[in-house]
Design an enzyme around this catalytic site. Structure first.
Site, mmCIF file in Angstrom:
data_model
loop_
_atom_site.group_PDB
_atom_site.id
_atom_site.type_symbol
_atom_site.label_atom_id
_atom_site.label_comp_id
_atom_site.label_asym_id
_atom_site.label_seq_id
_atom_site.Cartn_x
_atom_site.Cartn_y
_atom_site.Cartn_z
ATOM 1 N N HIS A 249 0.836 -1.199 0.000
ATOM 2 C CA HIS A 249 0.000 0.000 0.000
ATOM 3 C C HIS A 249 0.875 1.256 0.000
ATOM 4 O O HIS A 249 0.442 2.315 -0.464
ATOM 5 C CB HIS A 249 -0.909 0.028 1.230
ATOM 6 N N ASP B 75 -4.396 -6.375 -8.012
ATOM 7 C CA ASP B 75 -4.706 -5.682 -6.775
ATOM 8 C C ASP B 75 -4.958 -4.216 -7.144
ATOM 9 O O ASP B 75 -4.696 -3.788 -8.274
ATOM 10 C CB ASP B 75 -3.556 -5.829 -5.776
#
Length: 581
Positions: A227, A301
């Site tokens: 992230h 993702d």
């Protein structure tokens, strides 16, 4: 309303479960004629709409949302916590999307996905059953319980109109410093992760929900959160084949419908420096498609993560992922950025940077998956199901039984627990403010789920909540509360990463008051307070898990869990005490 789907009501052509699909052969045999006919009649814009999955901002579709969906022929949607208010609202929203699909020229239903891993990652919390997560299941080690958890989750998802779970996580968490996986993994043993992962996939898909094996090729052994930035897994090819790749290979052979990519660099597979697996043809096509034989749907993702956006524009990333072999680009945030990515994909397809053959391969796989799960039949995808089982007493009991079997006693040197009735009349509960740590919109959370559970046995328990990195004043206040109590129960949440939490626990241990430590996420926290005489690994903070912890402390249940990871120098994998020793 139609009844909830059961295993027996899901039928599928065995040909749909083949790992490799010969599209021409399937068309000749009539097995893929419907999908091929659709594919041939779709415009480029309609095809590209099937190759993206987008999120939107609120709990209802605005006119702007519907215009965007229509303009780009969007074929798939991801739901996050911000989109869920309650059960009725969630079901109404998913139904509205499928109504839109049913009125299109090609009546292809939406893949409606959600991250419902259980434990610390769950988007459906408001009225739904939130089960313990993967590491709790790993602490039990039972394929039967993994299947049961997956069945309950899929059953409730189907009732609410969700047909794709972005789960299970098949990453093998053998690195205690992994900041993003931890308890989201079943454990550190390749066999355990494979067994429980396959059981979860088969149970989920037997109830009509697409399972998604993630994050390929595996990000259990990283020290950077994707992230935020790009992690690297630098192991040899031999090690990767025997370890990281193994659960995914088994999932493919079990017929998993979808695989999600990892934003991780694998130098043993991809020679270009710092190229994430998500954008690597060597990983997505060479390894996953050609070597492992996966012919299901490959989804990235979220492309807005730091590992990607620090290096590429969102449009470049989306195009490169699809060229590399991804079928669906996941775009969770930002309408303008989503539009830019889709425009970039369309432009690349029009000039041949993404070939028409490459587009047709992906759309063919997407349509085949949608046919397998009833999304080419409006009569199926528009059916509405009873909500009475969502969050039912029966399902919550399953969650509690899993929690009871998983909580693990790591230390009990002075025999402080089980606590006899009236043994410690003044209980202090000191725990992190979970709402400030999870960074997820979550209606199930209270200031202290641990205190709420313990008050079922000690109604007068006092509590104190501290921040992720407690300051000196917070530590002082916690110690003052502890010194006025007969027994302290202190919870931690990633204390192995946030050293200040460890300092707080050690300060409590320096008092003369008995202390029970509960790790409310990763069991690795114990490295910060190895001297703790009583320690329980809970693997999560959900209501069912905190209830099981309270029952264990007060002797209502016996400890049965076994640690599915090792804590170097402290607890080997398999550690799990009983009250007898």
């Amino acid at each position: 309303m139609a009844p909830l789907l059961t295993k027996s009501s899901i039928t599928s052509d065995p040909g749909c479960r083949k790992s490799r699909v010969d599209w021409a052969g399937c068309a000749r045999e009539g097995k893929a004629g419907r999908e091929m006919g659709l594919l041939d009649s779709m415009s480029l814009e309609e095809k590209i709409g099937q190759m993206v999955m987008v999120g939107f901002e609120g709990p209802e579709l605005t006119p702007s949302d519907e215009e965007f969906i229509g303009r780009y022929e969007i074929g798939n949607v991801i739901f996050l916590g911000r989109n869920i208010v309650d059960l009725a609202q969630a079901e109404s929203l998913t139904h509205r999307l499928q109504e839109i699909a049913s009125h299109r020229r090609h009546r292809v239903g939406f893949l409606l996905s959600i991250d419902q891993e259980g434990g610390v990652v769950a988007r459906l919390t408001k009225g739904a059953t939130v089960l313990p997560g993967n590491m709790a299941l790993g602490a039990i080690g039972s394929e039967e319980w993994a299947s049961r958890a997956s069945e309950v989750t899929a059953d409730e998802m189907m009732a609410l109109g969700f047909n794709m779970n972005l789960a299970p996580v098949l990453d093998i968490n053998n690195n205690p410093d992994n900041p993003g996986i931890g308890v989201r993994s079943f454990g550190e043993d390749v066999s355990l992760v494979t067994r429980l992962g396959v059981a979860s996939i088969e149970a989920c898909q037997s109830l009509g929900v697409v399972a998604t094996a993630k994050h390929f090729p595996g990000k259990g052994d990283v020290t950077v959160d994707s992230h935020l930035d790009l992690p690297t897994v630098a192991h040899s090819r031999e090690r990767l084949e025997n370890f990281e790749f193994a659960p995914f290979d088994a999932a493919i052979r079990a017929g998993v419908g979808a695989v999600m990519t990892a934003h991780v660099f694998f130098p043993a597979v991809e020679p270009e420096p710092d190229l994430p697996a998500t954008l690597s043809r060597n990983v997505l096509t060479g390894l996953l498609r050609e070597e492992l034989g996966f012919e299901g749907v490959l989804i990235t993702d979220d492309l807005f993560m730091g590992a990607i956006v620090k290096r590429y524009s969102i449009g470049e990333a989306a195009v490169r992922a699809l060229v590399a072999g991804a079928d669906i680009a996941l775009l969770c945030h930002g309408r303008a950025e989503q539009a830019a990515a889709i425009e970039a994909i369309l432009d690349a397809a029009r000039v041949g940077k993404i070939s028409r053959e490459r587009v047709d391969e992906s759309v063919g796989r997407i349509l085949r998956l949608k046919d397998r799960f009833g999304l080419l039949d409006p009569g199926r995808y528009l059916a509405r199901h009873s909500l009475e089982r969502v969050g039912s007493a029966e399902n919550r009991h399953v969650a509690l039984e899993i929690a009871r079997g998983s909580v693990t006693l790591l230390a009990n040197r002075r025999g402080i627990i089980p606590v006899a009735p009236g043994g410690y009349p003044d209980l202090a509960v000191i725990s992190p403010d979970i709402r400030g740590l999870t960074q997820v919109e979550d209606g199930q959370l209270t200031d202290s789920p641990l205190a709420a559970a313990l008050r079922q046995f000690a109604p007068g328990a006092r509590d104190f909540a501290f921040s992720q990195s407690p300051e000196v004043g917070e530590i002082r206040d916690a110690v003052d509360l502890a010194r006025s109590a007969d027994l302290v129960v202190v919870g931690t949440y990633n204390a192995h990463i946030y050293n200040e939490q460890g300092a707080l626990v050690r300060a409590l241990l320096d008092t003369d008051v008995p202390v029970v430590v509960v790790t409310m996420r990763n069991p690795y926290d114990i490295v910060q307070f190895a001297a703790a005489e009583t320690c329980i690994a809970a693997y999560g903070f959900r209501e069912c898990t905190m209830r099981a912890v309270a029952e264990l402390i007060f002797g209502a249940i016996e400890p049965r869990g076994r640690l599915p990871v090792s804590i170097p120098g402290i607890c080997p994998c398999g550690t799990g005490l009983t009250f007898q020793g």
